[in-house]
Design a protein around this motif. Sequence first.
Motif, PDB file in Angstrom:
ATOM      1  N   ASP A 425       0.863  -1.182   0.000  1.00 29.68           N
ATOM      2  CA  ASP A 425       0.000   0.000   0.000  1.00 29.68           C
ATOM      3  C   ASP A 425       0.896   1.227   0.000  1.00 29.68           C
ATOM      4  O   ASP A 425       1.831   1.322   0.803  1.00 29.68           O
ATOM      5  N   GLU A 426       0.624   2.152  -0.877  1.00 30.59           N
ATOM      6  CA  GLU A 426       1.477   3.330  -0.981  1.00 30.59           C
ATOM      7  C   GLU A 426       0.627   4.582  -1.121  1.00 30.59           C
ATOM      8  O   GLU A 426      -0.579   4.512  -1.376  1.00 30.59           O
ATOM      9  N   GLN A 427       1.277   5.725  -0.979  1.00 29.68           N
ATOM     10  CA  GLN A 427       0.598   7.014  -1.061  1.00 29.68           C
ATOM     11  C   GLN A 427       1.080   7.758  -2.296  1.00 29.68           C
ATOM     12  O   GLN A 427       2.278   7.935  -2.501  1.00 29.68           O
ATOM     13  N   TYR A 428       0.131   8.175  -3.129  1.00 27.30           N
ATOM     14  CA  TYR A 428       0.439   8.954  -4.333  1.00 27.30           C
ATOM     15  C   TYR A 428      -0.003  10.391  -4.075  1.00 27.30           C
ATOM     16  O   TYR A 428      -1.188  10.663  -3.852  1.00 27.30           O
ATOM     17  N   ASP A 429       0.958  11.318  -4.092  1.00 28.71           N
ATOM     18  CA  ASP A 429       0.680  12.722  -3.781  1.00 28.71           C
ATOM     19  C   ASP A 429       1.159  13.631  -4.906  1.00 28.71           C
ATOM     20  O   ASP A 429       1.829  13.196  -5.854  1.00 28.71           O
TER      21      ASP A 429
END
Length: 467
Positions: A425-429
């Motif tokens: 799970d990762e965060q795309y900003d």
Amino acid sequence: GVLAAIGAASVRVWRRPRVAILSTGDELIPPGEPMRPGMIYDSNAQILADAVRELGGEPLRYGIVADNLDPLRARLHDALRAADVVLLSGGTSKGAGDLSYRVVRELSEPGIVAHGVALKPGKPICLAVDRGKPVVILPGFPTSAIFTFHEFVAPVIRILGGRSAGERPTVPVKMAVKVNSEIGRTEYLLVGLVPGEGGLAAYPMGKGSGSVTTFSRADGFVTIGRHEEIVEAGAEVNVQLLGSELRVADLVVIGSHCVGLDFLLGQLQSRGFRTKFLAVGSTAGLQAAQRGECDVAGMHLLDPATGRYNLPYLTPDLELIEGYGRKQGLVFRPGDTRFAGRDPAEAIRQVKEDSGCVMVNRNQGSGTRILIDRLLGGAQPAGYAVQSRNHNAVAAAVAQGRADWGVAIQWVARQAGLGFLPLEDEQYDFVVPRGRLERPAVVALRELLAEPAVRQRLAGMGFRLKV
């Protein structure tokens, strides 16, 4: 009116050059017909016809000719009787199945004058003349066909129409990233141009001779000399524009690709904003933002020391716009027992040892490539050198059987009908230079991310948004 005022009843004019266009190959079907396995749409005919019109010529479409010697010969001679220039697309090589070359070889006075040039893309072009009429076999790959058309055919059409051979407008720029080239052939490199603090910067749009989409998104191209192996980042180069002028976008986004970003940019375009996106990976996107070459950089970079995404990489002149969470995983064709139902770590261990299991990689500097290299631990399985620039390209390679596995986000795997083993799970900003926070398109992006309908659509695509 002016001619009448000076008493001129008639004047001599240049007739528009007639250019015949023939597409060759059993694998071609016209646009509009249902796609069938093993077939491709004939895009070259439309591209070439539009290019001829742009140059002031009159295109004569002769349709698709199958790989059959007699019909091709007859169609070529019909075209020679009607046109000033004849263009054939495909079949330029000397193989047994390449009939265009065999038919053109029969021409005389003088016939073939050159076959093969030191260009990339475009090496196999064939140039001939039949009793004063140019006959050109362009490569079948679209980008190769377009480049060779503009290099060898466009000047002829201009001259036949009473104009100078002319050149495309050029602009001086700096290369944003290092580019490797091949010694021995002049290379045309498609680039996207973005305004930076020190002038325009050029970003490569990807190499390859078959991508119409890449060509349509490029602003121009850089000519790399046959004796140049490397063009360093920061090097000054001249870019030949593909259009008559450079149109600057309202919002320039550089960085990591995501289908969520595609959706957001589509929403902005529907609201009147002109956007440009260059998929160069998270690392290069962050660097572009630091240099002031973009309005927004999309990124998903994990800081191993803190276990946090993106924020640890920000410098004081950058601000983060929170995006959404997404799930990365192994993608594979359904039913492949090397992956289906297995633990992801176990599957990774197996593919590292199986030379018959081919991967498709991601471009260097992308967040996904960093994830892949971390998972492989220095191993380079079969296919490691094959790099795709976005998640859709990875999924297409696996779905079409050109690779057995790759890493992409869950929504893309689902849309392509592929199996999916979750990895992370990762965060795309989104990262924005502070000096650009109040630009109308950046403000519109922030407002868009807060709209309930947009958030609902993103959630429906499998992205996680904070409440």
